[in-house]
Scaffold this motif. Structure first.
Motif, short mmCIF file in Angstrom:
data_model
loop_
_atom_site.label_atom_id
_atom_site.label_comp_id
_atom_site.label_asym_id
_atom_site.label_seq_id
_atom_site.Cartn_x
_atom_site.Cartn_y
_atom_site.Cartn_z
N ILE A 1 -1.23 -6.99 45.57
CA ILE A 1 -1.86 -7.08 46.88
C ILE A 1 -1.07 -6.32 47.94
CG2 ILE A 1 -2.52 -8.68 48.73
CD1 ILE A 1 -3.10 -10.75 46.55
N ALA A 2 0.27 -6.48 47.89
CA ALA A 2 1.10 -5.80 48.89
C ALA A 2 0.98 -4.29 48.80
CB ALA A 2 2.56 -6.23 48.73
N MET A 3 1.03 -3.77 47.58
CA MET A 3 0.93 -2.32 47.42
C MET A 3 -0.50 -1.83 47.63
SD MET A 3 2.67 0.45 46.81
CE MET A 3 4.16 0.11 45.89
N GLY A 4 -1.48 -2.60 47.16
CA GLY A 4 -2.87 -2.17 47.27
C GLY A 4 -3.43 -2.18 48.68
N THR A 5 -2.79 -2.88 49.58
CA THR A 5 -3.24 -2.92 50.98
C THR A 5 -2.30 -2.17 51.91
OG1 THR A 5 -2.07 -5.03 51.27
CG2 THR A 5 -4.39 -5.14 50.64
N THR A 6 -1.44 -1.33 51.34
CA THR A 6 -0.46 -0.60 52.15
C THR A 6 -1.04 0.70 52.67
OG1 THR A 6 1.41 -1.53 50.93
CG2 THR A 6 1.81 0.50 52.13
N GLN B 1 -3.93 14.33 61.29
CA GLN B 1 -3.68 12.91 61.57
C GLN B 1 -2.66 12.42 60.54
OE1 GLN B 1 -7.11 10.39 61.28
NE2 GLN B 1 -6.09 8.63 62.25
N PHE B 2 -1.54 11.87 61.00
CA PHE B 2 -0.45 11.46 60.13
C PHE B 2 -0.76 10.06 59.60
CE2 PHE B 2 1.26 14.57 63.07
CZ PHE B 2 1.91 15.45 62.22
N GLN B 3 -1.04 10.03 58.31
CA GLN B 3 -1.46 8.77 57.68
C GLN B 3 -0.85 8.69 56.29
OE1 GLN B 3 -5.70 8.39 56.89
NE2 GLN B 3 -5.66 6.26 57.54
N ALA B 4 -0.45 7.49 55.91
CA ALA B 4 0.12 7.27 54.57
C ALA B 4 -0.62 6.12 53.91
CB ALA B 4 1.60 6.97 54.66
N LYS B 5 -1.12 6.34 52.69
CA LYS B 5 -1.81 5.32 51.91
C LYS B 5 -1.23 5.32 50.50
CE LYS B 5 -6.17 5.55 54.43
NZ LYS B 5 -7.65 5.76 54.35
N PHE B 6 -1.36 4.17 49.85
CA PHE B 6 -0.74 4.04 48.53
C PHE B 6 -1.36 4.98 47.52
CE2 PHE B 6 -4.40 1.41 47.77
CZ PHE B 6 -4.64 1.51 46.40
N TYR B 7 -2.70 5.25 47.62
CA TYR B 7 -3.35 6.08 46.61
C TYR B 7 -3.09 7.57 46.84
CZ TYR B 7 -6.94 5.99 50.27
OH TYR B 7 -7.62 6.05 51.48
N ASP B 8 -2.32 7.91 47.88
CA ASP B 8 -1.91 9.30 48.04
C ASP B 8 -0.84 9.68 47.01
OD1 ASP B 8 -3.60 9.68 50.20
OD2 ASP B 8 -2.10 9.01 51.66
N LEU B 9 -0.19 8.68 46.44
CA LEU B 9 0.86 8.92 45.46
C LEU B 9 0.44 8.32 44.11
CD1 LEU B 9 3.86 7.98 47.74
CD2 LEU B 9 3.29 10.27 46.94
N PRO B 10 0.38 9.13 43.04
CA PRO B 10 -0.04 8.61 41.73
C PRO B 10 0.83 7.48 41.21
CG PRO B 10 -0.05 11.01 41.74
CD PRO B 10 0.60 10.59 43.02
N SER B 11 2.11 7.50 41.52
CA SER B 11 3.01 6.43 41.05
C SER B 11 2.62 5.09 41.65
CB SER B 11 4.46 6.76 41.42
OG SER B 11 4.89 7.92 40.76
#
Length: 223
Positions: free
Chosen positions: A82-87, A99-109
């Motif tokens: 949940i913590a990683m999936g909602t980051t 637009q500077f944005q970071a989401k977990f699915y931007d990184l395959p790991s």
């Protein structure tokens, strides 16, 4: 002559009575010799029963600890998912084109991390009924073999995902000048905190899964 005959007959009678008494004694001694053997057999069987009961009590205790640890491992894996999936985090400043944005699915790991921990959490939910079976039937071997097999698979999957995510989190915090990796946690602080917490929770699940494998091994060894 009559007296000598009577003496012989009396001797024969005494000899016959003596032999009959010896035979009776020998016959009487037969059950006496067998009785201790029967007693020893009963004693040994009772000792085996007591030993089996003692082993069953110990295995039931191991099974109860196993069930409780599965609940904690489930909570840790679910929290990590949940913590990683909602980051995600979007910086308050942006330009017309960026637009500077970071989401977990931007990184395959991180994506692999979420999928692996979700699979582990689902497996732990499904394993709870089998853990209950080992509590009710502590001497049953099949449920324990099934649990130790899939616990090992879940351990491998979760450990690989946690290690891969930990490497990315480290680069996000420290960066790497040799490969031009820039540390982004000074800007994306909330993103880094949530991903770091998710990795810690996943490693807690890994440790608990390792202990579950050890408990199952001990329980099988005592069979």
């Amino acid at each position: 002559m009559m007296k000598s005959g009577e003496q012989y007959s009396s001797l024969e009678m005494e000899t016959g009575e003596t032999s009959r008494e010896e035979m009776a004694r020998r016959k009487g001694k037969g059950p006496i010799i067998e009785a201790p053997l029967i007693g020893k057999g009963v004693q040994k069987s009772s000792e085996v029963v007591v030993e089996a009961r003692g082993g069953g009590v110990m295995k039931r205790g191991i099974a109860i600890i196993d069930f409780v640890m599965r609940l904690f491992a489930l909570a840790a894996a679910l929290a990590a998912t949940i913590a990683m999936g909602t980051t995600e985090q979007t910086l308050p400043f942006f330009t017309q084109f960026f637009q500077f944005q970071a989401k977990f699915y931007d990184l395959p790991s991180f994506t692999y991390f979420v999928i692996a921990n979700a699979i582990t959490a689902a497996y732990l939910v499904l394993s709870l009924p089998f853990s209950v079976v080992t509590i009710v039937r502590p001497l049953a071997k099949a449920p324990r073999l099934l649990l130790i097999t899939f616990d090992t698979i879940a351990l491998t999957l979760t450990a690989s995902a946690a290690a891969a995510a930990a490497a990315i989190v480290y680069l996000a915090h420290k960066g790497n000048t040799n490969t031009n990796w820039i540390a982004i946690c000074q800007q994306f602080d909330s993103f880094c905190q949530r991903t770091s917490g998710a990795v810690v929770a996943s490693f807690i699940a890994v440790v608990l899964l390792m202990l579950l494998v050890v408990l199952s091994t001990v329980a099988l060894k005592n069979h």
